[in-house]
Motif scaffolding. Structure first.
Motif, mmCIF file in Angstrom:
data_model
loop_
_atom_site.group_PDB
_atom_site.id
_atom_site.type_symbol
_atom_site.label_atom_id
_atom_site.label_comp_id
_atom_site.label_asym_id
_atom_site.label_seq_id
_atom_site.Cartn_x
_atom_site.Cartn_y
_atom_site.Cartn_z
ATOM 1 N N SER E 9 0.843 -1.190 0.000
ATOM 2 C CA SER E 9 0.000 0.000 0.000
ATOM 3 C C SER E 9 0.878 1.240 0.000
ATOM 4 N N VAL E 10 0.313 2.365 -0.392
ATOM 5 C CA VAL E 10 1.061 3.621 -0.356
ATOM 6 C C VAL E 10 0.228 4.677 0.363
ATOM 7 N N VAL E 11 0.933 5.625 0.964
ATOM 8 C CA VAL E 11 0.274 6.719 1.666
ATOM 9 C C VAL E 11 0.787 8.026 1.070
ATOM 10 N N ALA E 12 -0.151 8.939 0.796
ATOM 11 C CA ALA E 12 0.214 10.248 0.269
ATOM 12 C C ALA E 12 -0.505 11.293 1.104
ATOM 13 N N THR E 13 0.246 12.035 1.900
ATOM 14 C CA THR E 13 -0.389 13.060 2.740
ATOM 15 C C THR E 13 -0.790 14.252 1.875
ATOM 16 N N ARG E 14 0.130 14.688 1.026
ATOM 17 C CA ARG E 14 -0.175 15.790 0.119
ATOM 18 C C ARG E 14 -0.831 15.175 -1.106
ATOM 19 N N LYS E 15 -2.108 15.421 -1.326
ATOM 20 C CA LYS E 15 -2.781 14.797 -2.485
ATOM 21 C C LYS E 15 -3.990 15.604 -2.930
ATOM 22 N N ASN E 16 -4.497 15.246 -4.083
ATOM 23 C CA ASN E 16 -5.722 15.828 -4.633
ATOM 24 C C ASN E 16 -6.862 15.639 -3.632
ATOM 25 N N LEU E 19 -9.158 12.579 -3.251
ATOM 26 C CA LEU E 19 -8.581 11.306 -2.812
ATOM 27 C C LEU E 19 -8.549 11.172 -1.291
ATOM 28 N N PHE E 24 -4.973 3.307 -0.739
ATOM 29 C CA PHE E 24 -4.310 2.959 -1.996
ATOM 30 C C PHE E 24 -3.525 1.669 -1.847
ATOM 31 N N VAL E 40 -1.663 0.679 -8.741
ATOM 32 C CA VAL E 40 -2.183 1.150 -7.460
ATOM 33 C C VAL E 40 -3.690 1.328 -7.639
#
Lengths: 88, 88, 88, 88, 88
Positions: E9-16, E19, E24, E40
């Protein structure tokens, strides 16, 4: 999008009505950029053979280039005049 | 779009209603043009076996060929009668 | 979506109107993640060269990034700051 | 579209609501026809294992098979009963 | 759709914005099933690492999973609990 070089063009006299007036260019992706081979893209910006261009594919080509009802799935949408890391 | 050669056709008697009346041609992309292999495209321009054609894929095939509600994802939209750089 | 590394950027002065103001980044998918090669994606989150990003493709890029009428088929939609199993 | 052979099926009890009642078949493209490998397609025509079928992909599968709001990206839309040049 | 195994899995704090709240997951297609590599996908059914899942791609993922305005191009839409011919 991908970046490619315009390497040719095709002409089709007998074609779908929505394509009348369109210019069909053959674009070869630059190395490392997509491995799907050459595509035919409608020219939306006045590109010439030998130029490096930005190609948009799928519904974006139709809708983003005012051809929403034409059977167009790829369009040249920009001419590259500067780049970083393109040929690495 | 891609350019390919019409190399055959398929017939399906049992099929989705939206496909009734459509002609399904097998198209083989020309060398260097897309590496995804042959596809089946609905004929929108009266193409015959052996002809070089322009094939549009995705939503463009449905929407651009007046088949917006049919399960069509590829259509022959032009017959190539002239080209520059196609076979290089 | 795919995860990739931002490895460059391209500039196109002559381009489709819908692309004015967009930043075009070259993204290289991480190993094992998609084998289609590099793509050019519009930056939607302020990504810089060298960062690992999440890239969305197709109509999702246009519609999900408030560019529904622009010829955009790929967008950077997140910056990866944590992952499990990404590099295995 | 592509032509493939139905080689299996999958069952998912826990699934998106829009998929309830759908039959998921595994389709292997015939040789030379697309090199993307097997796909899972919703059966729209009553296909059985071993049959040669026509598969539509992308938005065409959803919209052309009255599943516009379901997460379906491939559907079997015809059963091949005749062909020219399919196995060349 | 394709069948794959959740491998990370992936983590994105800064995102659209669209989302926010999505999970993910990294999905690896099973052998013979698509040769495009890992993708993903947003989790729509509560899948865990190691599970075999059904993944839908393209506009189907957005529209079929109530995320029509999010930049999502792949979603896990089912958890496989039975199959015929999947591993042949």
């Amino acid at each position: 999008m991908i970046v490619g070089k315009v390497v040719g063009s095709v002409v089709a006299t007998r074609k779908n009505e929505g394509l009348i007036g369109s210019k069909f260019m053959i674009v070869e992706p630059v190395e490392n950029m997509s491995d799907k081979g050459r595509i035919v893209a409608v020219d939306n910006v006045g590109a010439g053979i030998g130029e490096l261009v930005l190609v948009s594919m799928g519904s974006a080509a139709r809708i983003g280039c005012d051809m929403a009802n034409a059977p167009v799935d790829a369009a040249i949408v920009g001419i590259i005049d500067n780049s970083i890391g393109l040929e690495d």
